[in-house]
Design a protein around this motif. Structure first.
Motif, mmCIF file in Angstrom:
data_model
loop_
_atom_site.group_PDB
_atom_site.id
_atom_site.type_symbol
_atom_site.label_atom_id
_atom_site.label_comp_id
_atom_site.label_asym_id
_atom_site.label_seq_id
_atom_site.Cartn_x
_atom_site.Cartn_y
_atom_site.Cartn_z
ATOM 1 N N HIS A 143 12.517 27.097 25.341
ATOM 2 C CA HIS A 143 13.459 25.618 25.136
ATOM 3 C C HIS A 143 13.226 24.872 26.115
ATOM 4 C CE1 HIS A 143 14.430 28.715 28.400
ATOM 5 N NE2 HIS A 143 15.301 27.926 28.811
ATOM 6 N N MET A 144 12.186 24.946 26.867
ATOM 7 C CA MET A 144 11.322 24.098 27.885
ATOM 8 C C MET A 144 9.957 23.640 27.258
ATOM 9 S SD MET A 144 13.146 23.484 30.541
ATOM 10 C CE MET A 144 11.996 22.919 31.779
ATOM 11 N N SER A 145 9.307 24.621 26.988
ATOM 12 C CA SER A 145 7.800 24.376 26.426
ATOM 13 C C SER A 145 7.869 24.078 24.901
ATOM 14 C CB SER A 145 6.792 25.622 26.830
ATOM 15 O OG SER A 145 7.369 26.714 26.300
ATOM 16 N N SER A 146 8.549 24.615 24.041
ATOM 17 C CA SER A 146 8.727 24.138 22.657
ATOM 18 C C SER A 146 9.971 23.945 22.260
ATOM 19 C CB SER A 146 8.238 25.507 21.999
ATOM 20 O OG SER A 146 6.752 25.858 22.158
ATOM 21 N N PRO A 147 10.490 22.827 22.953
ATOM 22 C CA PRO A 147 12.008 22.519 22.580
ATOM 23 C C PRO A 147 12.338 22.244 21.294
ATOM 24 C CG PRO A 147 11.057 20.788 23.807
ATOM 25 C CD PRO A 147 10.126 21.774 23.898
ATOM 26 N N THR A 148 11.542 21.550 20.259
ATOM 27 C CA THR A 148 11.830 21.007 19.232
ATOM 28 C C THR A 148 11.961 22.261 18.205
ATOM 29 O OG1 THR A 148 10.930 18.817 19.545
ATOM 30 C CG2 THR A 148 11.344 19.234 17.159
ATOM 31 N N PRO A 149 10.852 23.277 18.010
ATOM 32 C CA PRO A 149 11.076 24.206 17.250
ATOM 33 C C PRO A 149 12.106 25.216 17.579
ATOM 34 C CG PRO A 149 8.698 23.940 18.034
ATOM 35 C CD PRO A 149 9.626 23.101 18.741
ATOM 36 N N SER A 150 12.498 25.120 18.732
ATOM 37 C CA SER A 150 13.637 25.769 19.109
ATOM 38 C C SER A 150 14.901 25.380 18.967
ATOM 39 C CB SER A 150 13.591 25.930 20.948
ATOM 40 O OG SER A 150 12.501 26.920 21.447
ATOM 41 N N SER A 151 15.088 24.119 18.754
ATOM 42 C CA SER A 151 16.369 23.614 18.506
ATOM 43 C C SER A 151 16.408 23.553 17.247
ATOM 44 C CB SER A 151 16.180 22.072 19.094
ATOM 45 O OG SER A 151 17.252 21.363 18.623
ATOM 46 N N ASP A 152 15.457 23.340 16.363
ATOM 47 C CA ASP A 152 15.512 23.462 14.901
ATOM 48 C C ASP A 152 15.888 24.809 14.423
ATOM 49 O OD1 ASP A 152 14.391 20.813 14.636
ATOM 50 O OD2 ASP A 152 12.479 21.456 14.113
ATOM 51 N N LEU A 153 15.256 25.984 15.166
ATOM 52 C CA LEU A 153 15.617 27.281 14.694
ATOM 53 C C LEU A 153 17.372 27.731 15.000
ATOM 54 C CD1 LEU A 153 12.614 29.210 15.655
ATOM 55 C CD2 LEU A 153 13.641 29.121 13.547
ATOM 56 N N ILE A 154 17.665 27.041 15.995
ATOM 57 C CA ILE A 154 19.116 27.092 16.319
ATOM 58 C C ILE A 154 20.108 26.513 15.388
ATOM 59 C CG2 ILE A 154 20.742 26.575 18.232
ATOM 60 C CD1 ILE A 154 18.903 26.960 20.336
ATOM 61 N N GLU A 155 19.614 25.092 15.091
ATOM 62 C CA GLU A 155 20.275 24.226 14.186
ATOM 63 C C GLU A 155 20.195 25.184 12.855
ATOM 64 O OE1 GLU A 155 22.379 21.516 12.437
ATOM 65 O OE2 GLU A 155 21.362 20.838 14.611
ATOM 66 N N ASP A 156 19.238 25.655 12.408
ATOM 67 C CA ASP A 156 19.149 26.266 10.901
ATOM 68 C C ASP A 156 20.213 27.495 10.733
ATOM 69 O OD1 ASP A 156 17.286 24.365 10.034
ATOM 70 O OD2 ASP A 156 15.581 25.791 10.390
ATOM 71 N N TYR A 157 20.071 28.311 12.056
ATOM 72 C CA TYR A 157 20.995 29.221 12.452
ATOM 73 C C TYR A 157 22.333 28.852 12.352
ATOM 74 C CZ TYR A 157 22.849 33.786 13.678
ATOM 75 O OH TYR A 157 23.582 35.100 13.642
ATOM 76 N N LEU A 158 22.840 27.871 12.963
ATOM 77 C CA LEU A 158 24.222 27.445 12.890
ATOM 78 C C LEU A 158 24.735 27.062 11.478
ATOM 79 C CD1 LEU A 158 24.031 25.204 16.163
ATOM 80 C CD2 LEU A 158 25.205 27.308 15.791
ATOM 81 N N LEU A 159 23.695 26.398 10.714
ATOM 82 C CA LEU A 159 24.029 25.933 9.475
ATOM 83 C C LEU A 159 24.187 27.243 8.468
ATOM 84 C CD1 LEU A 159 21.619 23.071 8.818
ATOM 85 C CD2 LEU A 159 24.249 22.911 9.131
ATOM 86 N N HIS A 160 23.481 28.299 8.909
ATOM 87 C CA HIS A 160 23.454 29.661 8.104
ATOM 88 C C HIS A 160 24.812 30.225 8.250
ATOM 89 C CE1 HIS A 160 22.377 33.460 6.425
ATOM 90 N NE2 HIS A 160 22.417 34.156 7.767
ATOM 91 N N ILE A 161 25.172 30.130 9.449
ATOM 92 C CA ILE A 161 26.673 30.954 9.854
ATOM 93 C C ILE A 161 27.746 29.886 9.591
ATOM 94 C CG2 ILE A 161 25.558 32.533 11.433
ATOM 95 C CD1 ILE A 161 26.694 31.166 13.586
ATOM 96 N N GLY A 162 27.507 28.923 9.308
ATOM 97 C CA GLY A 162 28.636 27.879 8.981
ATOM 98 C C GLY A 162 29.490 27.580 10.175
#
Length: 267
Positions: A247-266
Motif C-alpha cells: 500500500h506504500m510501495s505499490s499503491p496503484t495496483p493495491s488500490s485497483d485490486l481493492i476496488e475490483d474486490y469491492l465491486l465483486h462483493i457489491g
C-alpha cells in the motif's frame, strides 16, 4: 476513556458502506495515505491507530490486555460500534489483518468482508508450514530489540518496507519506528511475531481477499497460499512488489485490486 482518543480515530466521507483501514506493526494510519483518498467519494472511511501505536493514547496500553491480539480485536469492535456503519469492509495490514480476522470471528455480523494486506497467521516455520522464520530467528530479533533497539530498527525497517528503488520509503519507516515508545514496541513485537493463529483461520467465515506480495521476506508467498487454502470464501491476489508494504510501495495496483474486490462483493 474516549475510544476516539484511545485509538486516534478519524472518519472521512459519508457513503453507505464503511471501509475501515488499520495499519501494521510499528506504523500508524498515515501509512494508508496513498490508498484511502480514492474511496472517499463513495464510502465512509474510518482510520485508527492500534493502542500503543502512532497517535493513540499510550497510557491506555495495558500489557495484560494486549498480551494477545485479542485485546486489539476488542478495540476494533469498539471503534466499529461507535464510528462505522456496520457491517464494515475491514482492510488490515500485516498483524492487523489477523486482528481483523479475530474480530470477525468474535462478531461476524459486523463485517461484510475482510481485505488482508500481507497477512500472516504465524511467522515461524513449523513442519510443512512455511512462515518465513525459524524460531531461532525470531528469538534473535527479539533479543536484539531488548539489547539495542536502534540497531533493530535500522536492520528491520529496510527489510519490512522492501522497495529497494524507493529508499525514501525505507527512511520513512525507520523514522516511524524511531518515534515509537520502545517498551511498548518491544512488547507488541513479542506478541506479534510469536503469535500463532492458524487454528483460528478456519473459524472465520467472513469473505476475504488476501493481497500477497510477489517478494516479501516477512510474509512469503507460501503464507498467502496457506491462508487461501484454509480461509473460507477467500480470494488470493498477488501484487508484483518487493517488500511487506504494497500500500506504500505499490499503491496503484493495491488500490485497483481493492476496488475490483469491492465491486465483486457489491460493496
Amino acid at each position: 476513556m474516549s475510544i476516539q482518543f484511545r485509538n486516534n480515530v478519524h472518519c472521512h466521507g459519508d457513503g453507505p458502506v464503511t471501509l475501515m483501514f488499520v495499519h501494521g506493526y510499528g506504523c500508524d494510519q498515515q501509512m494508508w495515505r496513498f490508498i484511502y483518498p480514492s474511496f472517499l467519494g463513495r464510502y465512509r472511511v474510518v482510520l485508527m491507530d492500534l493502542t500503543g501505536s502512532g497517535g493513540s493514547d499510550l497510557s491506555a496500553y495495558d500489557r495484560d490486555k494486549y498480551s494477545t491480539l485479542y485485546g486489539h480485536a476488542e478495540d476494533i469492535l469498539d471503534v466499529i460500534d461507535l464510528y462505522a456503519k456496520a457491517p464494515v469492509v475491514f482492510i488490515g495490514h500485516s498483524v492487523s489483518a489477523m486482528i481483523g480476522m479475530l474480530a470477525s470471528i468474535m462478531s461476524p455480523e459486523k463485517f461484510t468482508a475482510q481485505i488482508m494486506v500481507s497477512p500472516s497467521p504465524c511467522y515461524i516455520n513449523d513442519g510443512d508450514y512455511v512462515g518465513g522464520f525459524n524460531a531461532e530467528d525470531i528469538d534473535g530479533l527479539l533479543q536484539l530489540m531488548e539489547i539495542d533497539y536502534d540497531s533493530w530498527i535500522r536492520r528491520m525497517a529496510p527489510v519490512i518496507m522492501g522497495a529497494p528503488r524507493q529508499p525514501i520509503l525505507q527512511e520513512e519507516l525507520l523514522t516511524r519506528f524511531s518515534k515509537n515508545d520502545p517498551e511498548i514496541t518491544r512488547h507488541f513485537a513479542r506478541v506479534t511475531f510469536t503469535a500463532d493463529h492458524r487454528a483460528e483461520v478456519e473459524k472465520s467465515t467472513v469473505p476475504a481477499l488476501i493481497l500477497q506480495c510477489s517478494d516479501d521476506l516477512i510474509a512469503p508467498r507460501e503464507v498467502g497460499d496457506y491462508l487461501h487454502r484454509h480461509l473460507a470464501n477467500s480470494q488470493l491476489a498477488v501484487i508484483n512488489n518487493v517488500g511487506h508494504c504494497p500500500h506504500m510501495s505499490s499503491p496503484t495496483p493495491s488500490s485497483d485490486l481493492i476496488e475490483d474486490y469491492l465491486l465483486h462483493i457489491g460493496a
